[in-house]
Design a protein around this motif. Structure first.
Motif, short mmCIF file in Angstrom:
data_model
loop_
_atom_site.label_atom_id
_atom_site.label_comp_id
_atom_site.label_asym_id
_atom_site.label_seq_id
_atom_site.Cartn_x
_atom_site.Cartn_y
_atom_site.Cartn_z
N MET A 1 0.81 -1.22 0.00
CA MET A 1 0.00 0.00 0.00
C MET A 1 0.85 1.26 0.00
N ARG A 2 2.02 1.18 -0.58
CA ARG A 2 2.86 2.34 -0.77
C ARG A 2 2.95 2.67 -2.26
N PRO A 3 3.12 3.95 -2.62
CA PRO A 3 3.15 4.32 -4.04
C PRO A 3 4.25 3.58 -4.79
N VAL A 4 3.91 3.09 -5.97
CA VAL A 4 4.87 2.41 -6.85
C VAL A 4 5.56 3.48 -7.69
N GLU A 5 6.87 3.50 -7.62
CA GLU A 5 7.66 4.46 -8.40
C GLU A 5 8.34 3.76 -9.56
N PRO A 6 8.60 4.50 -10.63
CA PRO A 6 8.43 5.95 -10.79
C PRO A 6 7.08 6.35 -11.38
N MET A 7 6.13 5.37 -11.51
CA MET A 7 4.86 5.68 -12.13
C MET A 7 4.11 6.80 -11.40
#
Length: 477
Positions: A44-50
């Motif tokens: 549930m953490r932002p997927v980078e670099p998207m």
């Protein structure tokens, strides 16, 4: 990976007061607008670099609908790359070429080259940003333009004849039978609203994002009958223009207001009143087209022309039973009808028209379902043809043989430039593509070769029509 979109009202509604306020304050501090996509991983953490790219797009001012379409393209690509044990940062040229083949040829329902070229443009934009931002040392493709389909195609113009439009408006959207009588088995909702929306689209040339987000104070009659209002924030590219609204769509809107809208407002008033903290509650409209009210606990004033669709969707005013949305076209919940709802209405209308066409007389239906945007094309073609004819007639009546040579005369009288301004095109080059559809080439072919025939009696007209039909079928295929 799961795709989400920033929406402050939901954060406030479903989070506790402290956590919700903290989250909203963080979004405000980072200047992340509602509608910005966020991709979350299993933790549930932002997927980078998207996620950072989506924030970059938001900072560039991309509208939520555009970012949403970009998000699905990128998420689909990321999932495909994962199936090849790679990702956006490590993908090479072979991986992207394999993805292109998958979309155009290998998947169960391949997409057409036009759709692919839009996706390819998004992918090229993503990798250009990844390189510029330092996430990759270089792009994965040696020739980015080669990632497209390689096909040359202009604007797809589809327009409706009068009988086709009336069939679409009254039978598909309005619940009538082909004979004009009310169809007792029609179970569609709000036919007067749907017909009014189609008529407004046809008679103004506005895009769906433009006509579907119109507010009540904008769609009013002038003393002489028609209406007029300024368009900007909801227009493509934010380009300002004036929209002229003839009396015909205003008549249908008035019928919808009387027979359907008032009932929607009454049913939803109390429910909206309970959500007033999430809404822009207007209590004043000045003579300059500005709305003033309370939004998120603060006193705010906005010029209507500069209000984006997201703000328009939550704009309400006080009424006798609670709150009333200020949008013209409402859904059952009492707020502005969204793009996906209009698309669902259009699909159901197409199914209904197709069923009638199978059972009896009906106008010729195209192979692909009509879109609301086809009404914009119809407006452009009809207006361009009418203006051209008016100009020819005016020239024939002029006693002065002097040609129109001044710049002012050229701009004010040129049908192409008039239609360009009416449609809000950035360049006349786009409007120019409509010229190819002004006349039916079959008419000229028949006139040119009517008297010609060969030894077995077949006319050149028949041959030419056959060849042109083959060319047309090849282009459509």
């Amino acid at each position: 990976m799961d795709l989400y979109f920033v929406k402050r009202p939901l954060v406030k509604r479903y989070g506790d007061e402290l956590a919700g306020s903290t989250a909203v304050a963080l979004l405000d501090r980072q200047v992340i607008p509602d509608g910005t996509p966020i991709v979350l991983g299993a933790d549930m953490r932002p997927v980078e670099p998207m996620s950072s790219w989506f924030r970059h797009l938001a900072y560039l001012g991309r509208v939520p609908e555009t970012m949403r379409s970009y998000a699905y393209v990128v998420l689909r690509l990321a999932e495909y790359l994962a199936s090849r044990q790679t990702d956006l940062l490590a993908a090479g040229e072979v991986d992207l070429l394999a993805y292109r083949r998958q979309r155009l040829d290998a998947q169960a329902m391949p997409i057409d080259p036009v759709t692919w070229d839009r996706e390819a443009s998004t992918v090229n934009g993503l990798f250009a940003w990844l390189t510029e931002a330092g996430h990759r040392p270089s792009g994965p493709l040696r020739m980015p333009k080669a990632y497209g389909s390689g096909m040359s195609h202009g604007m797809q113009v589809r327009h409706l004849a009068l009988d086709q439009y009336l069939f679409f408006r009254d039978v598909g959207l309005g619940g009538q039978g082909p004979d004009g009588e009310v169809d007792v088995v029609f179970r569609g909702g709000f036919p007067h609203r749907n017909r009014a929306g189609a008529e407004l689209a046809l008679m103004t040339g506005m895009r769906k994002r433009e006509w579907s987000t119109v507010l009540e104070p904008e769609l009013v009659r002038r003393p002489e009958g028609p209406g007029e209002f300024g368009l900007q924030a909801c227009a493509k590219g934010g380009r300002r223009r004036k929209v002229y609204v003839p009396a015909a769509p205003l008549d249908l809107v008035d019928t919808y207001r009387l027979l359907e809208r008032a009932e929607i407002v009454e049913r939803a008033a109390a429910r909206l009143a309970r959500r007033h903290r999430e809404l822009f509650v207007v209590d004043d409209i000045d003579g300059l087209g500005r709305l003033s009210g309370v939004l998120e606990g603060r006193r705010r004033t906005f010029a209507m022309a500069r209000m984006p669709a997201e703000l328009r969707r939550i704009t309400v005013s006080e009424c006798a039973g609670g709150l009333e949305a200020m949008a013209v076209f409402l859904g059952q919940g009492g707020l502005m009808l969204g793009p996906s709802s209009w698309d669902r209405i259009r699909r159901l209308a197409w199914e209904r028209m197709s069923a009638f066409a199978e059972r009896g007389p009906a106008p010729v239906l195209p192979r692909r379902p009509w879109r609301f945007h086809d009404l914009r094309h119809t407006f452009a073609l009809r207006l361009l043809k009418h203006l051209t004819q008016m100009l020819i007639e005016a020239e024939l009546r002029r006693a002065d043989p002097r040609p129109l040579v001044t710049l002012a005369e050229h701009i004010s009288m040129n049908p192409l430039l008039v239609v360009q301004r009416a449609l809000g095109h950035a360049s006349p080059r786009t409007t120019y593509e409509y010229l190819a559809y002004l006349e039916d080439p079959m008419t000229y072919v028949d006139q040119a070769f009517r008297a010609w025939s060969d030894s077995d009696g077949a006319s050149y007209s028949d041959i030419a029509v056959w060849l042109l039909e083959g060319e047309r079928n090849a282009q459509e295929g």
